[in-house]
Design a protein around this motif. Structure first.
Motif, short mmCIF file in Angstrom:
data_model
loop_
_atom_site.label_atom_id
_atom_site.label_comp_id
_atom_site.label_asym_id
_atom_site.label_seq_id
_atom_site.Cartn_x
_atom_site.Cartn_y
_atom_site.Cartn_z
N GLU A 96 7.07 -0.98 0.44
CA GLU A 96 8.11 -0.61 -0.53
C GLU A 96 7.58 -0.72 -1.96
O GLU A 96 7.92 0.09 -2.83
CB GLU A 96 9.34 -1.49 -0.35
N SER A 97 6.73 -1.73 -2.21
CA SER A 97 6.15 -1.87 -3.55
C SER A 97 5.09 -0.81 -3.82
O SER A 97 4.82 -0.47 -4.98
CB SER A 97 5.54 -3.27 -3.71
N PHE A 98 4.48 -0.28 -2.76
CA PHE A 98 3.44 0.74 -2.91
C PHE A 98 4.04 2.11 -3.20
O PHE A 98 3.44 2.92 -3.91
CB PHE A 98 2.58 0.80 -1.64
N LYS A 99 5.20 2.39 -2.66
CA LYS A 99 5.78 3.73 -2.79
C LYS A 99 5.90 4.19 -4.24
O LYS A 99 5.55 5.35 -4.55
CB LYS A 99 7.15 3.77 -2.09
N PRO A 100 6.36 3.36 -5.19
CA PRO A 100 6.40 3.81 -6.59
C PRO A 100 5.00 4.11 -7.14
O PRO A 100 4.85 5.03 -7.96
CB PRO A 100 7.04 2.63 -7.33
N ARG A 101 3.98 3.36 -6.70
CA ARG A 101 2.62 3.65 -7.15
C ARG A 101 2.16 5.00 -6.63
O ARG A 101 1.48 5.76 -7.34
CB ARG A 101 1.66 2.54 -6.69
N ALA A 102 2.53 5.32 -5.40
CA ALA A 102 2.19 6.62 -4.85
C ALA A 102 2.89 7.74 -5.61
O ALA A 102 2.30 8.79 -5.89
CB ALA A 102 2.57 6.67 -3.37
N ALA A 103 4.14 7.50 -5.97
CA ALA A 103 4.88 8.50 -6.74
C ALA A 103 4.24 8.73 -8.11
O ALA A 103 4.13 9.87 -8.58
CB ALA A 103 6.34 8.07 -6.89
N ARG A 104 3.79 7.64 -8.74
CA ARG A 104 3.13 7.78 -10.05
C ARG A 104 1.80 8.51 -9.92
O ARG A 104 1.31 9.11 -10.89
CB ARG A 104 2.92 6.39 -10.68
#
Length: 249
Positions: free
Chosen positions: A91-99
């Motif tokens: 869940e914490s990785f998903k925003p990094r992937a989006a960025r």
């Protein structure tokens, strides 16, 4: 000159019919520039050998090299217990992937139902190269079966291999040896979901930054529409295809 691992060197020598001498074998894998090669016949300067990276990937093999047994693969359908810490990491990785430019739909689809893959971690801690003696490893890597299949593959695909050799300057038997060592000439390409493998290794942290880069690259491959998550399978370390390239390669 690039220093080639003993296993590949032994295999390509046997495939080409050469004897294996003792000592270190140095073989150039650099493109050979020739007149009339599309470069206008000019002599083109190239980087000094010391500036060339010899590898873009860790030494990872898709599965055991013991050809007497079927490859031991991590079955995608296997059910792993839930791991709350891993799920929180995802869940914490998903925003990094989006960025990084990955769309929300690709992210959600890729991570749907994902679990922490304990088999991947076990493989990472027990790689064949570090658990066998050099003599035992070379006997497996350059086994009679692998050499025989390599000679047959070299003959069967001579046209394509010669075209590769002519374009890149890598001898046909060297390409065949790499192919044979990495995936047993395409027979053992791996069945582990790449997203699961790279996410597990990124979370594990031993080489976290490296595998997070692989995970982002794998998501980009999905976003490009080259393959679906279900069909994106490979080795326990995320390497794919006949030559077991990692996602960034």
């Amino acid at each position: 000159m690039l220093r080639v691992s003993g296993s590949i060197a032994a295999l390509f020598m046997m495939i080409s019919g050469e004897s294996v001498a003792s000592g270190t074998v140095d073989v150039s894998l650099r493109p050979i520039l020739r007149p009339g090669s599309g470069l206008g016949g000019e002599v083109v300067s190239v980087e000094p050998v010391s500036a060339i990276r010899t590898t873009l990937r860790p030494v990872l093999r898709p599965e055991t090299l013991d050809t007497a047994q079927s490859p031991s693969l991590v079955t995608p359908a296997k059910s792993y217990p839930r791991n709350a810490r891993f799920e929180a990491w995802v869940e914490s990785f998903k925003p990094r992937a989006a960025r990084a430019g990955i769309s929300r739909s690709i992210i959600n689809n890729a991570f749907r139902g994902i679990r922490y893959n304990t088999d991947v971690i076990e493989r990472d801690r027990n790689q064949t190269e570090s658990t066998r003696t050099l003599e035992d490893y070379l006997a497996i890597a350059a086994s009679d079966e692998r050499v025989s299949k390599g000679r047959a593959a070299l003959s069967r695909h001579r046209g394509s291999l010669d075209a590769i050799s002519g374009r890149y300057g890598v001898p046909s038997h060297v390409v065949t040896a790499v192919w044979g060592l990495e995936s047993f000439y395409g027979e053992r390409r791996g069945e582990v979901p790449v997203i699961s493998a790279t996410a597990t290794l990124a979370f594990d942290g031993r080489r976290g930054a490296f595998f997070e880069d692989q995970l982002i690259a794998a998501l980009r491959i999905l976003q490009n529409g080259d393959v679906t998550p279900a069909r994106m399978t490979g080795s326990w370390a995320g390497a794919m295809g006949h030559t077991q390239f990692i996602p960034t390669s």
